[in-house]
Design an enzyme around this catalytic site. Structure first.
Site, short mmCIF file in Angstrom:
data_model
loop_
_atom_site.label_atom_id
_atom_site.label_comp_id
_atom_site.label_asym_id
_atom_site.label_seq_id
_atom_site.Cartn_x
_atom_site.Cartn_y
_atom_site.Cartn_z
N ARG A 24 -3.16 27.10 -4.95
CA ARG A 24 -3.91 25.98 -2.79
C ARG A 24 -4.93 25.17 -2.75
NH1 ARG A 24 -4.75 27.75 3.21
NH2 ARG A 24 -3.49 25.80 4.39
N GLY A 80 -2.99 20.92 5.15
CA GLY A 80 -2.15 21.76 3.57
C GLY A 80 -1.58 23.06 4.63
N SER A 81 -0.37 22.71 4.87
CA SER A 81 0.12 23.49 5.21
C SER A 81 -0.19 25.23 4.92
CB SER A 81 1.56 23.47 5.33
OG SER A 81 2.11 22.36 5.37
N MET A 82 0.01 25.76 5.58
CA MET A 82 -0.27 27.43 5.84
C MET A 82 0.96 28.59 4.84
SD MET A 82 0.70 28.98 9.94
CE MET A 82 0.70 30.26 8.92
#
Length: 367
Positions: A24, A80-82
């Protein structure tokens, strides 16, 4: 973070390697926004420790506010998603080797990267509406040697030139499943998308595409909240215009019940189309002045007082719709249905693109 996701069972089979090869951190920009009662810029160069804490946490990282405009109201518009949600959505996507995937909403590029490392870049098409966001994501993908087919355009239209697809994966919420997504997916294919109403943006829909000329069916498989697709964003939430109400009265229910939990809110939202909510109060007396407001952007509004909600003037309403009446009726219907969780609801998309929401069975349509 990966260890935590693995221990929690969040990573689906075959995805651990993809998450290792596409970390990530490689896809979060050097400047992010942290919500401290209003968004505050955090720079990797200025405050690397805080930046890393945000990147490695299992929570959303806001990467853009106000569509990139300066001086806006401070609304998050890209993120940015979980990681746990990303893992869950990919698990529900249920990809297999050889599948082609349309990734709607490139964003930071992280989900595209995970799909590329799992399936190969040649199997992935990703579309992003914001040119600046798309360009930045392309640079990050290229740094890792990942080159999916990248498109700048409206994701609601899909990308027919790259289809038909076995899977469509969306990273922004819709109120209606776009017909082009259905048309660009092979029969038997799967669409996974956040889905919600203006009242409650809360569902993760897994839709199975029917044979040509047949309906498509899907169920809500989780509780999620994503930013909206730009062209399906609900109207802005604003306080009602300063005018006298058409009706005053008491409330038959405690306003707390209108948002008791995500399942209640989701079910109510299905029955009160176009209605958004707002909490407001006066700083000098928050508990005494706290009100629950509803608006439909078509001239109807309601304001409900939390304290003494059963008083004769606790509810004020105006416009062609009695929004609080609709909400209380929707809450009652949810109770009569046994207070179902949102995962008991589903969606049918007709051949013409109309959308029907149902409870437990497609024959039990909510009107």
């Amino acid at each position: 973070m990966l260890a935590d996701l693995t221990a929690a069972g969040a990573l689906g089979e075959g995805w651990r390697g993809a998450f290792e090869r596409a970390p990530r951190s490689a896809f979060v920009p050097d400047e992010i926004w942290v919500d401290d009662d209003g968004y505050r810029l955090v720079s990797r160069a200025v405050n690397p420790a805080e930046w890393w804490v945000e990147v490695n946490a299992d929570r959303q990282v806001v990467t853009q506010v106000d569509d990139g405009r300066v001086g806006g109201p401070g609304v998050a518009t890209s993120s940015g998603s979980m990681p746990s949600l990303v893992a869950s959505m990919l698990r529900h996507l249920d990809v297999e080797d050889g599948h082609s995937v349309l990734d709607v909403g490139t964003g930071t590029g992280w989900t595209s990267a995970l799909l590329c490392t799992r399936l190969g870049a040649g199997s992935v098409t990703t579309v992003e509406v914001d040119p600046a966001v798309a360009a930045a994501a392309g640079e990050r993908l290229a740094t890792l040697g990942l080159r999916p087919s990248r498109v700048v355009g409206d994701g609601l239209l899909g990308y027919p030139a790259g289809g038909p697809y076995d899977r469509i994966h969306a990273t922004a919420a819709v109120q209606r499943v776009p017909l082009p997504w259905i048309e660009q997916t092979r029969p038997g294919g799967v669409i996974v998308t956040p889905w919600g109403t203006p009242y409650a943006n809360a569902g993760l829909l897994r839709l199975e595409v029917g044979e040509r000329g047949r309906e498509s069916y899907g169920r809500f498989v989780g509780d999620v909240s994503f930013m909206w697709m730009r062209d399906q964003r609900p109207h802005a939430v604003e306080a009602p215009v300063d005018r006298s109400p058409d009706h005053r009265g008491s409330s038959p229910i405690d306003p707390e019940l209108a948002e008791e939990n995500v399942h209640a809110a989701f079910a109510i939202g299905l029955r009160v189309p176009g209605v958004r909510t707002l909490h407001c109060w006066e700083a000098a007396d928050p508990s005494g002045t706290h009100r629950f407001q509803l608006m439909d952007n078509a001239g109807s509004w309601t304001s409900v007082r939390f304290r003494d909600w059963d008083g004769v003037d606790a509810v004020q309403q105006a416009g062609p719709r009695r929004l609080w009446d609709e909400v209380t009726a929707a809450r009652t219907a949810w109770e009569k249905d046994g207070k179902p969780k949102l995962t008991r609801f589903g969606v049918t998309v007709t051949v013409g693109g109309q959308q029907q929401v149902w409870l437990d069975d497609p024959e039990h349509v909510l009107h």
